[in-house]
Write an enzyme that holds these catalytic residues in place. Structure first.
Site, mmCIF file in Angstrom:
data_model
loop_
_atom_site.group_PDB
_atom_site.id
_atom_site.type_symbol
_atom_site.label_atom_id
_atom_site.label_comp_id
_atom_site.label_asym_id
_atom_site.label_seq_id
_atom_site.Cartn_x
_atom_site.Cartn_y
_atom_site.Cartn_z
ATOM 1 N N GLN A 285 0.722 -0.735 0.067
ATOM 2 C CA GLN A 285 0.255 0.039 0.100
ATOM 3 C C GLN A 285 0.952 1.212 -0.570
ATOM 4 O O GLN A 285 2.185 1.440 0.088
ATOM 5 C CB GLN A 285 -0.565 -0.462 1.401
ATOM 6 C CG GLN A 285 -0.380 -0.110 2.230
ATOM 7 C CD GLN A 285 -1.125 -0.744 3.720
ATOM 8 O OE1 GLN A 285 -2.407 0.072 3.414
ATOM 9 N NE2 GLN A 285 -0.744 -0.990 4.841
ATOM 10 N N TYR B 278 -10.747 5.847 18.755
ATOM 11 C CA TYR B 278 -10.985 4.380 17.903
ATOM 12 C C TYR B 278 -10.406 3.831 18.622
ATOM 13 O O TYR B 278 -10.794 2.692 19.105
ATOM 14 C CB TYR B 278 -9.705 4.723 16.918
ATOM 15 C CG TYR B 278 -10.434 3.447 15.516
ATOM 16 C CD1 TYR B 278 -10.823 2.956 14.358
ATOM 17 C CD2 TYR B 278 -8.755 2.786 15.971
ATOM 18 C CE1 TYR B 278 -10.398 2.220 14.043
ATOM 19 C CE2 TYR B 278 -8.217 1.435 15.072
ATOM 20 C CZ TYR B 278 -9.317 1.286 14.073
ATOM 21 O OH TYR B 278 -9.540 0.614 13.415
ATOM 22 N N ASP C 41 -0.682 0.764 13.733
ATOM 23 C CA ASP C 41 -0.249 1.950 14.046
ATOM 24 C C ASP C 41 1.041 2.199 15.657
ATOM 25 O O ASP C 41 0.712 2.876 16.180
ATOM 26 C CB ASP C 41 -0.992 3.050 14.114
ATOM 27 C CG ASP C 41 -2.481 2.717 14.437
ATOM 28 O OD1 ASP C 41 -2.722 2.415 15.195
ATOM 29 O OD2 ASP C 41 -3.096 2.062 13.834
ATOM 30 N N ASP D 277 1.856 -13.146 7.966
ATOM 31 C CA ASP D 277 1.220 -13.178 7.637
ATOM 32 C C ASP D 277 0.294 -13.857 8.970
ATOM 33 O O ASP D 277 0.120 -15.057 9.112
ATOM 34 C CB ASP D 277 1.294 -14.602 6.036
ATOM 35 C CG ASP D 277 -0.440 -14.285 5.590
ATOM 36 O OD1 ASP D 277 -1.312 -13.791 5.948
ATOM 37 O OD2 ASP D 277 -0.725 -14.248 3.845
ATOM 38 N N CYS D 278 -0.914 -13.083 8.744
ATOM 39 C CA CYS D 278 -1.663 -13.763 10.146
ATOM 40 C C CYS D 278 -2.576 -15.224 9.626
ATOM 41 O O CYS D 278 -3.016 -16.051 10.908
ATOM 42 C CB CYS D 278 -2.443 -12.512 10.711
ATOM 43 S SG CYS D 278 -4.210 -11.972 9.674
ATOM 44 N N ASP E 227 -7.811 -5.497 14.129
ATOM 45 C CA ASP E 227 -7.818 -4.084 13.640
ATOM 46 C C ASP E 227 -7.198 -4.328 11.863
ATOM 47 O O ASP E 227 -6.006 -3.155 11.424
ATOM 48 C CB ASP E 227 -6.641 -3.602 14.259
ATOM 49 C CG ASP E 227 -6.746 -2.224 14.179
ATOM 50 O OD1 ASP E 227 -7.700 -1.558 13.208
ATOM 51 O OD2 ASP E 227 -5.585 -1.447 14.727
ATOM 52 N N GLU F 129 -17.126 11.132 10.232
ATOM 53 C CA GLU F 129 -18.064 10.483 9.825
ATOM 54 C C GLU F 129 -18.585 9.175 11.255
ATOM 55 O O GLU F 129 -17.764 8.926 11.745
ATOM 56 C CB GLU F 129 -17.972 10.151 8.543
ATOM 57 C CG GLU F 129 -17.745 8.573 8.388
ATOM 58 C CD GLU F 129 -17.381 7.965 7.096
ATOM 59 O OE1 GLU F 129 -17.900 7.719 5.922
ATOM 60 O OE2 GLU F 129 -15.627 7.773 6.411
#
Lengths: 364, 364
Positions: free
Chosen positions: A145, A174, A198, A256-257, A277, A354
Site C-alpha cells: 500500500q 478509535y 500504528d 501473515d496472520c 485491526d 463520519e
C-alpha cells in the site's frame, strides 16, 4: 502551480431571462479584460466562457429552469483580493438582476486543484471533505500500500493508507472503541492483535498489564514502513511502544496472520481477546466479486476459533451510512462455523468526519 | 434542475506537451459528440471547452507546468453510467499519455450544484464539507435569523441557524461539554442558561434535580420558531422539556437577557452556574468593527457579576483552528471588571466536523 476554483450559484424560483441577465453582467467581465465566447447549447440555456489575464477562466451558465452558475478558475498565486472583488461584483449584480426570485445563493470555499499538499480525502460513504492538512510529513510505498502521514492543525498527524484516513493522533476514541469502550479488564489476559501497525491499541493495552499481547503485522517491509512512520510521527498515539518489537508483556510478530491463526487453531491455543485491526468491512456489496470479503470471512472464522469460550472479538465495521455493507457483514457473522452473538456501537472518531461502527462478537 | 460537476486532475512531474496530450484525447470527445472550442490563453497553457448533448459541458486544460485539469458538468438526471464511462475513458487515456510522470490523480466526488436539498455547509474555519443531508424537515425565518432543521442519516436532525450547523441529535457531546463534562453536581443548584433554545442543556440538567433552572430566550417569535422546530424535530435532544415553558425546577423566560442580567446584578442575585449558549466567539478578529464582540464582552461581564463566588461560567468558544479569535477571547477574559481564571477543553462534537473549544471561567 495549483488552480483555485470558485463556484457561485443562484437558485431562482422562476425561469431566468438570459438576455437581460447576461447583458447586465457583461460590463463586469469587460472591466476585468475577460474575452467572451458564447457557446451553442442546443436549447440547454445560455453558456459563455471568458478568458482573462494570468490564465483566469470564467464560465457563466444561465440554465433554462431557475439556476445560474458561475465558475472562476485562476492560479493560486493570482491576486486573491482582485478575484474576490470580481466574484463579489458578480454576486451583487446578480442579486439585483434576479431580485425577488432568488431562493438560494451558494458560494462554496474555493477548490484547490493540483496543490502540492492534497487536502481532499473523501469519506468512506463518498462525500467530499476538505481537511485542514498543511504538510506531508511522511510518504512511502510498501509492497502492499501507499503510506502517508499528513499533518492537520486540529487532528495532529494523520496516517493515510491508500488514500483512506486510518488514524490520527486525536483518535483515542478509535482505540477505546476497538478495545471494548473501557468496559474490559485486560490485566492478566492473553490478547491477539491482528494488524494494528500504528501501535495505538498496543500502547493502550500494555498499560493494563495483560499476561501477553501478540501483535501480528504482515511483512517486514510493512512493519518497517508503517511502524517506522508511526514511531517517528505518531508518538501521541503509540508512545514508545514501537521502539522495541518485544517487551515484558508483548511481542510483535512479522508474518501473515492467516497461517499463524491456522497454527494456533491446530495447537488449540486460545486468547481472551482477539482484536482485528486489519481492515474495515469492504464497501463493495458484491462479495462474490471482491476477494476482500473472502479474506474477511476467513480471518473472522479463524479468529473465533482461537477465541476462549468466554473471550471477546473486537473489530471495526465501517461508516454508519454504509448500511448495505454492514448488513452483509452481520449476515456473515450469523453464518460462521462456530455460532456467535454480536453487538455494535456507533462511535465518533474525530478525524473520520463520519460516524463509525464497531462490532463485538462472542461465542454463543 | 441541479448540475453535477465532476473534476479530474492529473499532477505531472514534468511539463506536459499539450499537442500530443490533446490529440490523444480528441477521439474520446468526438465519440461522445462533444463540440470543441479552443481558447487563446495568452501563454497560459492549452484550454479547450466542449459542448455536448443534454447540456453536457467539458473543460480541458493542459497547464504549462505539470497539471492537467478536466471539468465535466451535466444535469443531475443525465445518464450517470455514460458519464462515468466518459470520465473513466479520459482517465485511462491520460494515464497512458502521461505515463511515468504522474505524481497524483485526483477525482473528487461530484459537486451537486443548485440541488433542491443543499448538502454543503462549510466549517467555521472555512473548509468545504459535504454532509449526508437528504431532507429539509423545517425552515422558517424569524426576525433574527434563518432557522432550518435538516435530516442527516448519521447525525439525525440538525439545527442550522443562518447557515451555521448549531446542533444535531447526535451531539450530546456538545451538551456534556457546555455543562462541565460530567464533573459537576447540579443537584439543588441555581442555574442560569442564556439561549439554549434547542432544549438540549435544559433537558439534561433537569434530570439532576437542580433547585431552579432559569433559561432566557430573546423573543417570543424566536422561542416559537426555534423551540417549535426543536420540540417537533429534535426530540432526541430536548425530550419533552420544551412542551411546557415551566416545570418543577425550571422556567423559560422570554426576554432579552441583557436587561435581565442587569436586573439580577442590581438585586444582588447569584447563580451557581451560568451557561452561555447564545453564540460562538465571533470569527472576525477586528472587535472594533464587529458589534458581536462588544455584545459578547457585555454578556460575559454581566454573567460573571451574577456568578456566586464559588460558581462556574460555561461557554463554547469556536473551532480549535480559529486560534486568533480564541486568543482574542482569552485576552478579553483577562480584562473583565471582576477578575477570573479559566480553562479550556477541545471536544469532538460529531456533526461539527471540526474540533470545538469550550471554556470554563470562575472568579479568582
Amino acid at each position: 502551480m495549483a488552480v483555485r476554483h470558485y463556484t457561485l450559484d443562484f437558485n431562482v424560483s422562476t425561469a431566468v431571462d438570459p438576455t437581460s441577465t447576461v447583458s447586465g453582467l457583461l460590463s463586469i467581465f469587460h472591466e476585468q479584460e475577460l474575452t467572451e465566447t458564447i457557446h451553442d447549447t442546443a436549447g440547454h440555456g445560455y453558456l459563455a466562457t471568458f478568458v482573462g489575464k494570468n490564465g483566469r477562466f470564467v464560465v457563466l451558465r444561465v440554465h433554462s429552469h431557475g439556476l445560474v452558475t458561475v465558475d472562476l478558475q485562476c492560479y493560486e498565486e493570482d491576486d486573491i483580493a482582485q478575484l474576490d472583488n470580481l466574484l463579489n461584483a458578480l454576486e451583487n449584480k446578480l442579486k439585483v438582476l434576479l431580485n425577488g426570485n432568488i431562493t438560494r445563493i451558494k458560494k462554496l470555499p474555493a477548490l484547490l486543484r493540483g496543490a502540492k499538499v492534497d487536502r481532499y480525502w473523501p469519506t468512506a460513504d463518498g462525500r467530499l471533505i476538505e481537511y485542514d492538512i498543511d504538510k506531508v510529513v511522511y510518504e512511502e510505498d510498501s509492497e502492499y500500500q501507499n503510506i502517508k502521514i499528513l499533518h492537520s492543525q486540529q487532528y495532529g498527524n494523520i496516517l493515510v493508507l491508500d488514500g483512506d484516513v486510518n488514524l490520527a493522533e486525536s483518535d483515542s476514541a478509535y482505540t477505546r472503541a476497538i478495545t471494548g469502550s473501557g468496559k474490559e479488564n485486560y490485566a492478566g489476559k492473553e490478547v491477539l492483535i491482528l494488524g494494528g501497525g500504528d501501535g495505538g491499541i498496543l500502547a493502550e493495552l500494555v498499560k493494563q498489564k495483560p499476561k501477553m499481547i501478540t501483535m501480528v503485522e504482515i511483512s517486514f517491509t510493512e512493519l518497517l514502513l508503517v511502524i517506522d512512520g508511526c514511531k517517528k510521527y505518531m508518538r501521541k498515539t503509540c508512545g514508545d511502544i514501537l521502539d522495541n518489537l518485544k517487551g515484558d508483556c508483548y511481542q510483535i510478530l512479522i508474518q501473515d496472520c492467516v497461517p499463524l491463526l491456522k497454527k494456533y487453531v491446530q495447537e488449540g491455543r486460545t486468547f481472551d481477546y482477539v482484536i482485528n485491526d486489519l481492515t474495515a468491512i469492504p464497501i463493495s456489496t458484491s462479495p462474490e466479486e471482491d476477494s476482500t470479503w473472502e479474506f474477511l470471512r476467513l480471518i473472522l472464522d479463524l479468529s473465533i476459533q482461537v477465541l476462549h469460550p468466554s473471550g471477546k472479538y473486537f473489530t471495526q465495521g465501517n461508516s454508519a451510512n454504509l448500511t448495505e455493507a454492514l448488513n452483509l457483514f452481520e449476515e456473515r457473522l450469523g453464518r460462521l462455523s462456530c455460532p456467535v452473538d454480536f453487538r455494535k456501537e456507533v462511535v465518533c472518531v474525530p478525524s473520520y468526519l463520519e460516524q463509525w461502527v464497531f462490532y463485538t462478537a462472542w461465542k454463543k
